[in-house]
Design an enzyme around this catalytic site. Structure first.
Site, PDB file in Angstrom:
ATOM      1  N   ASP B 152       0.860  -1.182   0.000  1.00 52.31           N
ATOM      2  CA  ASP B 152       0.000   0.000   0.000  1.00 52.31           C
ATOM      3  C   ASP B 152       0.898   1.234   0.000  1.00 52.31           C
ATOM      4  O   ASP B 152       1.525   1.545   1.007  1.00 52.31           O
ATOM      5  CB  ASP B 152      -0.894   0.023   1.253  1.00 52.31           C
ATOM      6  CG  ASP B 152      -1.985  -1.049   1.208  1.00 52.31           C
ATOM      7  OD1 ASP B 152      -1.751  -2.104   0.587  1.00 52.31           O
ATOM      8  OD2 ASP B 152      -3.054  -0.823   1.805  1.00 52.31           O
ATOM      9  N   LYS B 215      -6.935   3.316  -3.559  1.00 56.41           N
ATOM     10  CA  LYS B 215      -7.367   3.303  -2.156  1.00 56.41           C
ATOM     11  C   LYS B 215      -7.591   4.735  -1.705  1.00 56.41           C
ATOM     12  O   LYS B 215      -6.815   5.623  -2.043  1.00 56.41           O
ATOM     13  CB  LYS B 215      -6.270   2.618  -1.332  1.00 56.41           C
ATOM     14  CG  LYS B 215      -6.480   2.620   0.159  1.00 56.41           C
ATOM     15  CD  LYS B 215      -5.412   1.749   0.842  1.00 56.41           C
ATOM     16  CE  LYS B 215      -5.404   1.988   2.345  1.00 56.41           C
ATOM     17  NZ  LYS B 215      -4.315   1.255   3.031  1.00 56.41           N
ATOM     18  N   LYS B 251     -10.283   0.240  -2.694  1.00 56.11           N
ATOM     19  CA  LYS B 251     -10.232  -0.005  -1.249  1.00 56.11           C
ATOM     20  C   LYS B 251     -10.526   1.275  -0.479  1.00 56.11           C
ATOM     21  O   LYS B 251      -9.679   2.155  -0.397  1.00 56.11           O
ATOM     22  CB  LYS B 251      -8.853  -0.541  -0.860  1.00 56.11           C
ATOM     23  CG  LYS B 251      -8.682  -0.720   0.659  1.00 56.11           C
ATOM     24  CD  LYS B 251      -7.321  -1.307   1.007  1.00 56.11           C
ATOM     25  CE  LYS B 251      -7.105  -1.275   2.516  1.00 56.11           C
ATOM     26  NZ  LYS B 251      -5.755  -1.719   2.911  1.00 56.11           N
TER      27      LYS B 251
END
Lengths: 301, 315
Positions: B152, B215, B251
């Site tokens: 991430d 995300k 996400k």
């Protein structure tokens, strides 16, 4: 209608009291509340199981602060409730008279008794520990101390007949002991209970300590009795059959159960309440504290 | 640029071309977007559909601990919870992944071996992203070497907001190159991008640069995932697949705490991107406390009585 007949009537919308706020029922339902002669008084919210769930969440959230407050502070707040109630005496006299079909003077006596009951329990908050706790004599080098602690979130089914004095008599001891409460008001006459929410909201009582629901007792009580996050249930307002059902449901997470009892003066709530209801929702915590080697250190314990 | 879809090869040729492309994206109707997200949030999901949604949501969770106070013990405890979220009911699905800082990735990998739960590691000087590129890449290499399945990364918001899109683009490419087999999630920190237009641009920028997931946020700022910004990103991945055939995951992270919220997000996914995204490979929740609420709801559905926090783990 008064002599000023040109004025529109302003009807009061009775609402629930949950988490310090006054929501309508999540279900949007209401039911008609009538006086003892069948005359329509108002519509009251008819709570659903989701209202019950929300009330438990609010009560759980408030528990840490309320049970952690000093007993002295709780006593002050309970006394404040009595003060606020005294200031709205006329309103409650009217509501109680309508709900229970009493004369004005009898209703006034009921409201006065309810105010006095708050004062009575306000005085008890910092004294109950001396009555049911203390030092225990043990055969060993220990201090052994027992102190009462509140049970947790307690569901209170208020008495069906005595809509106000009965309600105060079952609710006040529960919160005086440091519990937080979800109260199911009398199904037929919930209005004094719903108005009490307005008094509690202006008495420094933290939101969520008392949550008041109105509606069909069995419908609201069933999910509360089986709720895993409720620690105790007072079945005063349940009839024998419902009380049995609820007690079975409550056994699932070992809730502390207070059965409907004749000890409460057989429906006469004006008698001396004693301490039974104060101790009904208390747990005893006992600690052992070593006193050390008395001889060697020369300690004078 | 091997990862850029051919249809958009021109767009990333130069800084000015990229700016022209991103600023040429249609503007976002903020009121319409929020109204759409709110109206999709009013669906009533009950009984069997709710049971399905709860299990799906559990299987989509990236169970996250990103605190300065993380210890190997805490990571192992979280890993155990990810594998068996509800030890009293083994029919509960496991979560998608456990999300940790790079120095905890090895601990998580060891704890999750053979369980099917993936290890995601934040990297690139998370959460601020304020470090030199070399440092960020070293951070990524570290996490990949420790065995992380997913990385991430945070974008350089300073560069993005000052209009240096190519810098952001090249940084994502560089990180992607370091990822190897690991899937790359690109965090935009939507709360710092100010406008919906910027979120749409960042989404396209990330997708062009080869992100496997886009995300919303780090969970470390005031505004995290909201239905509106997630809806916007879902529209972006839907449009991107329609034009390039490449499917990219979404996400939302931070601020999703109740089952009700999670189910609202699943409705957004189904109604916007479609059923293809209703899978932990393409949609994730970055969350920690959400799992307990889902478990309590699951217990309520299976037993018929309301559960309480005493019946789930404290973490």
């Amino acid at each position: 209608m008064s002599e000023r007949s040109d004025r529109l009537s302003v009807f009061k919308t009775y609402k629930l009291y949950v988490g310090g706020k006054f929501p309508r029922s999540e279900s949007g339902r209401v039911y008609e509340v009538t006086d003892s002669k069948g005359k329509w008084l108002a519509n009251a919210p008819q709570s659903s199981r989701k209202d019950a769930r929300d009330a438990v969440v609010a009560a759980r959230k408030a528990f840490g602060g309320w049970s952690g407050a000093t007993a002295y502070n709780r006593g002050q707040i309970l006394y404040r409730i009595a003060e606020m109630l005294e200031g709205r005496r006329d309103q409650f006299v009217r509501e109680v008279a309508e709900a229970e079909g009493l004369s004005k003077s009898k209703a006034a006596a009921v409201v006065d008794a309810a105010v006095d009951r708050w004062v009575w329990y306000a005085g008890w908050t910092d004294k109950i520990a001396q009555i049911v706790g203390g030092a225990n004599p043990v055969a060993g080098p220990f201090f052994n101390l027992s102190t009462p602690e509140p049970t947790g979130v307690v569901t209170v089914l208020a008495p069906q007949e005595s809509s106000f004095l009965g309600l105060v008599s079952v609710l006040a001891p529960v919160i005086a002991a440091g519990n937080t409460a979800v109260v199911v008001a009398s199904a037929e006459s919930p209005l004094p209970a719903l108005s009490l929410g307005e008094v509690l909201a202006t008495s420094d009582l933290p939101g969520g300590v008392v949550n008041i629901l109105s509606g069909r007792t069995a419908e609201i009580a069933a999910p509360l009795a089986s709720h895993q996050d409720v620690n105790g249930i007072d079945l005063t307002g349940a009839d024998a059959e419902l009380a049995k059902e609820l007690e079975i449901a409550a056994a699932d997470n070992l809730k502390r159960v207070s059965r409907p009892q004749a000890v409460d003066g057989d429906g006469d709530w004006s008698t001396d309440p004693g301490t039974r209801r104060l101790t009904a929702f208390l747990e005893t915590k006992t600690v052992w504290h070593p006193t050390g080697a008395l001889g060697a250190s020369g300690s004078s314990y | 640029m091997p990862t850029t879809a051919p249809a958009f090869a021109d767009a990333t040729a130069s800084d000015s071309a990229l700016r022209r492309f991103l600023h040429g994206l249609p503007g976002v109707d903020a009121v319409g977007l929020e109204a759409r997200a709110a109206s999709l949030g009013t669906r009533s999901i009950k009984t069997t559909a709710k049971a399905y949604a709860i299990d799906l949501a559990i299987s989509m969770i990236d169970l996250t601990t990103l605190e300065g106070s993380d210890t190997p013990g805490k990571v192992r405890a979280l890993a155990a919870k990810a594998v068996h979220p509800d030890p009293t009911d083994r029919t509960t699905p496991h979560t998608a992944a456990v999300c940790v800082y790079p120095d905890m990735a090895a601990t998580a990998v060891a704890a999750l071996a053979g369980s099917g739960v993936k290890v995601a590691s934040v990297a690139t000087a998370f959460p601020a992203g304020r470090a030199a590129l070399d440092v960020k890449l070293a951070d990524v290499r570290d996490a990949v070497a420790a065995g992380a399945d997913e990385i991430d990364m945070v974008i350089d918001r300073g560069a993005f907001l000052s209009g240096r899109y190519l810098k952001v683009y090249e940084e994502i490419l560089a990180v992607k190159a370091e990822c190897g087999r690991a899937r790359l999630k690109v965090i935009f920190e939507t709360g710092e991008l100010s406008t919906y237009d910027n979120i749409r641009r960042a989404s396209w920028l990330g997708m062009l640069a080869g992100a496997d997931f886009i995300k919303t946020s780090t969970g470390k700022v005031g505004v995290n995932a909201t239905p509106a910004n997630t809806l916007l990103m879902l529209e972006a991945v839907r449009d991107f697949r329609a034009q390039t055939g490449v499917q990219i995951g979404v996400k939302p992270a931070g601020g999703i705490r109740t089952s009700k919220d999670a189910i609202k997000f699943l409705v957004l996914v189904n109604e916007t991107a479609g059923e293809d995204w209703l899978d932990s490979r393409w949609f994730r929740f970055g969350a920690s406390s959400l799992l307990n609420d889902l478990l309590m709801q699951r217990q309520k559905l299976s037993t018929g009585r309301y559960s309480g926090p005493d019946y789930v783990t404290v973490d």
